[in-house]
Design an enzyme around this catalytic site. Structure first.
Site, mmCIF file in Angstrom:
data_model
loop_
_atom_site.group_PDB
_atom_site.id
_atom_site.type_symbol
_atom_site.label_atom_id
_atom_site.label_comp_id
_atom_site.label_asym_id
_atom_site.label_seq_id
_atom_site.Cartn_x
_atom_site.Cartn_y
_atom_site.Cartn_z
ATOM 1 N N PHE A 169 31.508 23.811 51.607
ATOM 2 C CA PHE A 169 31.631 25.276 52.141
ATOM 3 C C PHE A 169 30.040 25.704 52.174
ATOM 4 O O PHE A 169 29.167 25.440 51.412
ATOM 5 C CB PHE A 169 32.498 25.902 50.735
ATOM 6 C CG PHE A 169 32.556 27.254 51.247
ATOM 7 C CD1 PHE A 169 33.321 27.649 52.250
ATOM 8 C CD2 PHE A 169 32.122 28.251 50.248
ATOM 9 C CE1 PHE A 169 33.709 28.926 52.561
ATOM 10 C CE2 PHE A 169 32.424 29.612 50.455
ATOM 11 C CZ PHE A 169 33.290 30.234 51.557
ATOM 12 N N ASP A 193 27.028 21.740 42.380
ATOM 13 C CA ASP A 193 28.256 22.749 43.091
ATOM 14 C C ASP A 193 29.555 21.977 42.365
ATOM 15 O O ASP A 193 30.098 21.063 43.081
ATOM 16 C CB ASP A 193 28.172 22.798 44.272
ATOM 17 C CG ASP A 193 29.032 23.755 44.977
ATOM 18 O OD1 ASP A 193 30.334 24.039 44.340
ATOM 19 O OD2 ASP A 193 29.118 24.193 46.147
ATOM 20 N N HIS A 213 34.898 22.521 42.977
ATOM 21 C CA HIS A 213 35.988 21.897 43.155
ATOM 22 C C HIS A 213 36.460 21.068 41.938
ATOM 23 O O HIS A 213 37.636 20.369 42.049
ATOM 24 C CB HIS A 213 35.951 20.828 44.276
ATOM 25 C CG HIS A 213 35.759 21.559 45.548
ATOM 26 N ND1 HIS A 213 35.720 20.654 46.965
ATOM 27 C CD2 HIS A 213 35.823 22.783 45.981
ATOM 28 C CE1 HIS A 213 35.603 21.239 47.930
ATOM 29 N NE2 HIS A 213 35.490 22.711 47.473
ATOM 30 N N GLN A 224 38.430 31.529 43.043
ATOM 31 C CA GLN A 224 38.591 32.341 44.079
ATOM 32 C C GLN A 224 40.216 31.906 44.467
ATOM 33 O O GLN A 224 40.627 30.900 43.585
ATOM 34 C CB GLN A 224 37.968 31.952 45.138
ATOM 35 C CG GLN A 224 38.120 32.442 46.748
ATOM 36 C CD GLN A 224 39.082 31.606 47.386
ATOM 37 O OE1 GLN A 224 39.357 30.637 47.243
ATOM 38 N NE2 GLN A 224 39.591 32.191 48.318
ATOM 39 N N LYS A 280 41.701 28.288 44.805
ATOM 40 C CA LYS A 280 41.109 27.338 43.625
ATOM 41 C C LYS A 280 42.252 27.078 42.714
ATOM 42 O O LYS A 280 43.163 27.547 42.351
ATOM 43 C CB LYS A 280 39.834 27.741 42.956
ATOM 44 C CG LYS A 280 38.718 28.244 44.090
ATOM 45 C CD LYS A 280 38.364 26.901 44.899
ATOM 46 C CE LYS A 280 37.433 27.180 46.108
ATOM 47 N NZ LYS A 280 36.027 27.157 45.985
ATOM 48 N N ARG A 290 19.300 42.922 31.949
ATOM 49 C CA ARG A 290 19.303 43.263 30.415
ATOM 50 C C ARG A 290 18.987 41.894 29.726
ATOM 51 O O ARG A 290 19.516 40.701 30.098
ATOM 52 C CB ARG A 290 20.769 43.845 29.817
ATOM 53 C CG ARG A 290 20.777 45.218 30.433
ATOM 54 C CD ARG A 290 21.897 45.635 29.759
ATOM 55 N NE ARG A 290 22.350 46.890 30.511
ATOM 56 C CZ ARG A 290 23.195 47.346 31.263
ATOM 57 N NH1 ARG A 290 23.856 46.552 31.576
ATOM 58 N NH2 ARG A 290 23.216 48.541 31.501
ATOM 59 N N TYR A 318 19.018 50.479 28.109
ATOM 60 C CA TYR A 318 18.413 50.829 29.607
ATOM 61 C C TYR A 318 17.274 50.340 29.687
ATOM 62 O O TYR A 318 16.312 50.656 30.492
ATOM 63 C CB TYR A 318 18.324 52.461 29.845
ATOM 64 C CG TYR A 318 19.787 53.163 30.143
ATOM 65 C CD1 TYR A 318 20.450 52.405 31.488
ATOM 66 C CD2 TYR A 318 20.299 53.880 29.414
ATOM 67 C CE1 TYR A 318 21.493 52.989 31.584
ATOM 68 C CE2 TYR A 318 21.636 54.418 29.835
ATOM 69 C CZ TYR A 318 22.328 53.938 30.886
ATOM 70 O OH TYR A 318 23.539 54.540 31.090
ATOM 71 N N ARG A 353 29.072 40.796 36.546
ATOM 72 C CA ARG A 353 30.109 40.558 35.488
ATOM 73 C C ARG A 353 31.502 40.683 35.898
ATOM 74 O O ARG A 353 31.763 41.225 36.595
ATOM 75 C CB ARG A 353 29.879 41.764 34.412
ATOM 76 C CG ARG A 353 28.555 41.828 33.890
ATOM 77 C CD ARG A 353 28.232 43.103 32.905
ATOM 78 N NE ARG A 353 28.591 44.248 33.499
ATOM 79 C CZ ARG A 353 27.666 45.061 34.102
ATOM 80 N NH1 ARG A 353 26.370 44.897 33.652
ATOM 81 N NH2 ARG A 353 27.908 46.225 34.675
#
Ligand SMILES: *Cc1c(COP(=O)(O)O)cnc(C)c1O
Length: 405
Positions: free
Chosen positions: A102, A172, A175, A198, A201, A230, A237, A247
């Site tokens: 992909f 990767d 899969h 996704q 999957k 962070r 901050y 996230r």
């Protein structure tokens, strides 16, 4: 179940072996009360933002892949980008990748300013380790194997080259939820690896991704890069990296925690059914299965892959795909092109001129020989698998007429 292979092909007006209206293939995604309860729990708690459920999922997913650390992300694509960036790869660097994947495999490299270098695959449908050395330049920083369809790449050979040449290995693993090489989960076999959740999957929250690694420093960098720069223990901050926000939400984590309870059993079903198909279909002249490896101690299936030799089988791939579709099997020819033929590779990049790239095995798969179907079909029954074998046998029986159409 009808398995008369001598009656005319459905594509020639005969009765399809499978009536998809009466007998559809398993739907995806699969969910039940577990997902429903998890989602409602998040909704009503008011704790929608990254919290306990995400942390629980990261712990469980790390355990599934035998990893020391897991950092979730919003997609497999972002997880891949974070891995490459955290590994210190950037402009001027090259990363070796297979062209049969992909697009996100390539763009994970490119979004950091680095350049992919394509190395052909072999009958495992994964990087051919024998071709890696000749693609290494002074700019090469990493190798990124793809475990295609869930079939683990030859990680012993890839890691040996990487160790000898001082390269990173980023898997990767999009899969391969649950795949293992010599008893250890994918994503932990090199420096780090990334996964996708996704919608298509094998476990899904619609979108979502994860990084796993045994390297505490890489995990910390991935965490920071996914969390606005962070760092652990610092003031809210204060931001230490030019980062992004990748996230996961608590809603996604609730779905993934539920999906994870079902994954091992589904993986077992898929592997059992794939074994039935492997033995039946490898008997057919002109059809070959994806090559296995005894060092793969858990093989999961995102895609069931076959390769046809049109001359030996007796018709073109296009004719076979259309005939099987008509019999009721949603099989496809897979990726239309090697990645290096995509529009984003029209211009040379770094030291790579993609117009000159040639990966003959990948090109043969794309243009002539590959056949795939999705993991959901492998969640069918043993009778379903026998029916798939009968579909191939039926087409073979009528191949002479089919070749004329
Ligand atoms: C799905 C996939 C990705 C990207 O995952 P997304 O979650 O869709 O962004 C990356 N690599 C491979 C091989 C994939 O199949």
């Amino acid at each position: 179940m009808q398995s008369d292979t001598t009656s005319p092909l459905a594509i020639h007006g005969g009765t399809p072996l499978r009536d998809l209206e009466k007998n559809p293939w398993p739907a995806w995604p699969i969910h039940d009360e577990t997902e429903r309860a998890g989602l409602l729990d998040v909704l009503e708690s008011g704790d929608w933002w990254y919290g306990e459920r995400v942390k629980q999922f990261e712990k469980s997913f790390a355990a599934l892949q035998d990893a020391a650390h897991c950092v979730t992300a919003t997609s497999g694509t972002t997880a891949g980008e974070l891995c490459v960036e955290a590994a210190g790869i950037g402009p001027g660097d090259e990363v070796i990748i297979p062209p049969y994947s992909f697009i996100a495999t390539a763009t994970a490299v490119m979004r950091t300013g680095a350049t992919p270098a394509f190395v052909d695959i072999d009958d495992s449908w994964n990087l051919n380790p024998a071709l890696i050395e000749e693609a290494i330049t002074e700019r090469t920083k990493a190798i990124m194997p793809v475990h295609f369809g869930g079939r683990v790449a030859d990680m012993d050979a890839i890691n040996a080259i990487a160790a000898a040449r001082g390269l990173r290995v980023i898997e990767d693993a999009c899969h391969s939820w649950g795949s293992k090489w010599k008893g250890k989960g994918t994503g932990t076999l090199g420096d780090c690896g990334f996964f996708s959740f996704q919608a298509s999957k094998n476990m899904t929250a619609g979108e979502g991704g994860a990084i796993v690694t045994d390297d505490a420093e890489l995990a910390e960098r991935c965490r920071s890069l996914s969390n606005s720069g962070r760092v652990e223990g610092a003031e809210w901050y204060y931001h230490y990296h030019v980062a992004t926000n990748a996230r996961l939400t608590e809603f996604a984590a609730a779905l993934l925690n539920a999906q994870l309870t079902r994954l091992p059993e589904q993986n077992t079903t898929r592997a059992k059914n794939a074994a039935i198909l492997n033995s039946a279909l490898s008997e057919i002249e002109g059809i070959s299965i994806q090559a296995g490896d005894d060092r793969i101690t858990a093989r999961t299936y995102h895609i069931y892959c076959l390769r046809m030799d049109p001359d030996a089988f007796g018709c073109s791939r296009d004719q076979l795909v259309k005939a099987l579709n008509a019999e009721g099997l949603p099989i496809s020819p897979g990726y239309p092109h090697p990645l290096y033929k995509q529009p984003i590779f029209r211009e040379p990049l770094g030291g790579q001129d993609y117009a000159k790239a040639t990966c003959p095995v990948c090109e043969d798969l794309c243009y002539r020989s590959a056949l795939w179907f999705r993991h959901t079909i492998l969640l069918g029954t043993e009778d379903d698998m026998a029916q798939i074998a009968a579909m191939f046998a039926k087409v073979k029986e009528h191949v002479a007429r089919l070749a004329l159409t």
